[in-house]
Design an enzyme around this catalytic site. Structure first.
Site, short mmCIF file in Angstrom:
data_model
loop_
_atom_site.label_atom_id
_atom_site.label_comp_id
_atom_site.label_asym_id
_atom_site.label_seq_id
_atom_site.Cartn_x
_atom_site.Cartn_y
_atom_site.Cartn_z
N ASP A 154 0.06 -4.21 5.23
CA ASP A 154 0.45 -5.04 4.08
C ASP A 154 -0.37 -6.32 3.97
O ASP A 154 -0.73 -6.74 2.87
CB ASP A 154 1.94 -5.42 4.19
CG ASP A 154 2.86 -4.35 3.65
OD1 ASP A 154 2.38 -3.41 2.98
OD2 ASP A 154 4.08 -4.45 3.89
N HIS A 168 7.34 -8.44 4.01
CA HIS A 168 6.19 -7.62 3.61
C HIS A 168 5.07 -8.39 2.92
O HIS A 168 4.03 -7.82 2.61
CB HIS A 168 6.64 -6.48 2.69
CG HIS A 168 7.53 -5.47 3.35
ND1 HIS A 168 7.14 -4.18 3.58
CD2 HIS A 168 8.79 -5.59 3.87
CE1 HIS A 168 8.13 -3.52 4.18
NE2 HIS A 168 9.14 -4.36 4.37
N ASP A 170 9.03 0.40 4.56
CA ASP A 170 9.25 0.39 3.11
C ASP A 170 10.52 1.12 2.69
O ASP A 170 11.02 0.93 1.59
CB ASP A 170 8.04 1.00 2.38
CG ASP A 170 6.95 -0.04 2.15
OD1 ASP A 170 7.28 -1.24 2.12
OD2 ASP A 170 5.78 0.37 2.00
N ASP A 198 -1.60 -1.09 -4.87
CA ASP A 198 -0.88 -0.36 -3.81
C ASP A 198 -1.26 1.11 -3.78
O ASP A 198 -1.43 1.69 -2.71
CB ASP A 198 0.63 -0.43 -4.06
CG ASP A 198 1.27 -1.68 -3.50
OD1 ASP A 198 0.60 -2.42 -2.76
OD2 ASP A 198 2.45 -1.91 -3.80
N HIS A 230 -0.90 3.26 3.94
CA HIS A 230 -0.39 2.88 5.27
C HIS A 230 -0.75 3.93 6.33
O HIS A 230 -1.08 3.58 7.46
CB HIS A 230 1.12 2.65 5.22
CG HIS A 230 1.48 1.30 4.68
ND1 HIS A 230 1.28 0.14 5.39
CD2 HIS A 230 1.99 0.92 3.48
CE1 HIS A 230 1.67 -0.90 4.67
NE2 HIS A 230 2.10 -0.46 3.50
N TRP A 254 0.89 -1.15 0.00
CA TRP A 254 0.00 0.00 0.00
C TRP A 254 0.93 1.21 0.00
O TRP A 254 1.89 1.25 0.79
CB TRP A 254 -0.84 0.07 1.27
CG TRP A 254 -1.89 -0.96 1.53
CD1 TRP A 254 -1.97 -1.74 2.65
CD2 TRP A 254 -3.06 -1.28 0.75
NE1 TRP A 254 -3.10 -2.52 2.59
CE2 TRP A 254 -3.78 -2.26 1.44
CE3 TRP A 254 -3.56 -0.84 -0.48
CZ2 TRP A 254 -4.97 -2.82 0.96
CZ3 TRP A 254 -4.73 -1.39 -0.97
CH2 TRP A 254 -5.43 -2.36 -0.24
N HIS A 310 0.23 -4.90 -9.48
CA HIS A 310 0.55 -4.70 -8.06
C HIS A 310 0.50 -3.21 -7.70
O HIS A 310 -0.08 -2.82 -6.68
CB HIS A 310 1.93 -5.27 -7.76
CG HIS A 310 2.24 -5.35 -6.30
ND1 HIS A 310 2.16 -6.51 -5.58
CD2 HIS A 310 2.58 -4.38 -5.41
CE1 HIS A 310 2.45 -6.26 -4.31
NE2 HIS A 310 2.72 -4.98 -4.19
N HIS A 339 -0.25 -8.84 -1.75
CA HIS A 339 0.85 -9.14 -0.83
C HIS A 339 0.72 -10.55 -0.29
O HIS A 339 1.51 -10.99 0.54
CB HIS A 339 0.89 -8.13 0.32
CG HIS A 339 1.65 -6.90 -0.04
ND1 HIS A 339 2.85 -6.56 0.51
CD2 HIS A 339 1.39 -5.95 -0.95
CE1 HIS A 339 3.29 -5.44 -0.02
NE2 HIS A 339 2.41 -5.05 -0.92
N ARG A 344 13.66 -1.40 4.24
CA ARG A 344 13.97 -2.64 3.52
C ARG A 344 14.98 -2.42 2.40
O ARG A 344 15.61 -3.36 1.94
CB ARG A 344 12.69 -3.28 2.97
CG ARG A 344 12.02 -2.48 1.88
CD ARG A 344 10.70 -3.08 1.46
NE ARG A 344 10.86 -4.21 0.56
CZ ARG A 344 9.86 -4.80 -0.11
NH1 ARG A 344 8.62 -4.36 0.05
NH2 ARG A 344 10.09 -5.82 -0.90
N HIS A 404 3.15 -1.32 10.15
CA HIS A 404 3.23 -1.46 8.68
C HIS A 404 2.65 -2.79 8.19
O HIS A 404 1.86 -2.83 7.25
CB HIS A 404 4.69 -1.32 8.26
CG HIS A 404 4.87 -1.33 6.76
ND1 HIS A 404 4.72 -0.19 6.00
CD2 HIS A 404 5.16 -2.32 5.90
CE1 HIS A 404 4.91 -0.49 4.72
NE2 HIS A 404 5.19 -1.79 4.63
ZN ZN Z 1 5.32 -3.10 2.87
#
Ligand code: ZN
Ligand code: NAG
Ligand code: NAG
Length: 290
Positions: free
Chosen positions: A137, A77, A62, A173, A26, A21, A169, A143, A65, A133
């Site tokens: 997700d 995630h 996000d 998101d 989020h 997202w 995707h 996801h 990572r 988070h």
């Molecule tokens: Zn994520």
């Protein structure tokens, strides 16, 4: 209006790529959760986050990572369901949670870690930021799907013209939530969350909300996150790709597809926020009872 919005979204998409997202989604989940946090949870969260708000840290994972220190968390995630879309959607932890971990075990892990008083303050802060988070997700259907890298490899259009090329995707998101909410800023998220809370309290989600937290025990490890992943994954077969990949490949999803997908995307954000509020209440209660 519509054209301008589509162009803005395409631009932000190319700048940022598609990870989960988007930040707006989020933040929406975090604002909804904040509405459902009781006094004990607010005190606990504010203490662990050193005064920061849940919404302000909702997308930290996000960014993290993609850092050297946070690379280990990239696989946390999502969960790669190796099911047979659109015929049968399902989650099997043995089959789908790889060596690099997955969102189901990550939620179980960080739910435990945020409560551990023998970890450092930074470790507990990170644990809480991950929880905020990942509970978002895990409601995004793509996801919870392995097919074509969770839809990242399914090329679609969002609007007309060559600039509108994107992937499935990314649509889930960002484009769908941001079109629904009317933008991508934090202020938009706050307003969007308010409208969703109203629907949870007295509108279209009122009669569903109890079922969203039918599994809500923080002491059962991966059990509840697994239920949530299976719930999100079911929409891959019914709403995301009901007629398979060929039906969406290369087509413009900003019209009829959007009309069908948008209510589900909104409902999934609502679920994420409502669950997160309850989850944080349970964690705070557990910590305070020791
Ligand atoms: Zn994520
Ligand atoms: C639990 O969290 C720690 C600290 O971030 C991490 O090293 C470990 O890999 C995580 N385990 C799982 C199963 O996600
Ligand atoms: C912290 O405490 C838990 C039990 O609550 C224990 O399992 C773990 O090994 C301890 N970790 C450290 C780093 O001491």
């Amino acid at each position: 209006m519509k054209t301008a919005a589509v162009l803005a979204f395409s631009a932000s998409l190319f700048a940022q790529g598609a990870y989960s997202w988007g930040a707006m989604g989020h933040a929406t989940v975090a604002y909804i959760a904040s509405n459902y946090m009781n006094g004990a949870a607010k005190t606990f969260v504010s203490h662990i986050l050193d005064g920061a708000t849940p919404a302000s840290v909702a997308s930290w994972a996000d960014t993290y990572r993609y850092t050297a220190a946070g690379r280990f968390s990239a696989g946390f995630h999502y969960i790669d369901a190796h099911d047979t879309v659109p015929h049968s959607c399902n989650i099997d932890l043995e089959r789908d949670c790889g060596a690099e971990g997955c969102v189901v075990y990550a939620i179980a892990n960080y739910t435990e870690r945020v409560q551990m008083t023998n970890l450092t303050a930074i470790e507990r802060t990170d644990a809480l930021k991950f929880i905020i988070h990942f509970l978002g997700d895990i409601t995004q259907p793509l996801h919870t799907e392995n097919l074509d890298v969770g839809g990242n490899d399914i090329t679609v259009q969002w609007g007309e013209g060559s600039k509108s090329k994107t992937n499935l995707h990314a649509i889930w998101d960002r484009q769908i939530p941001e079109t629904l909410a009317g933008g991508s800023t934090d202020a938009v998220a706050e307003k969007f969350a308010k409208a969703i809370v109203k629907d949870i309290e007295s509108g279209i989600y009122k009669d569903q909300k109890d079922s969203w937290v039918s599994c809500d025990s923080i002491t059962k490890g991966a059990a509840c996150p697994k239920v949530w992943a299976a719930d999100a994954n079911s929409f891959v077969c019914t709403v995301v790709l009901p007629n398979g990949v060929d039906a969406v490949q290369g087509t413009d999803l900003s019209t009829e597809y959007y009309e069908k997908a948008a209510p589900i995307a909104r409902q999934q954000l609502a679920k994420g926020g409502y669950r997160l509020g309850m989850w944080l209440n349970s964690i705070a209660a557990a910590v305070n009872s020791r």
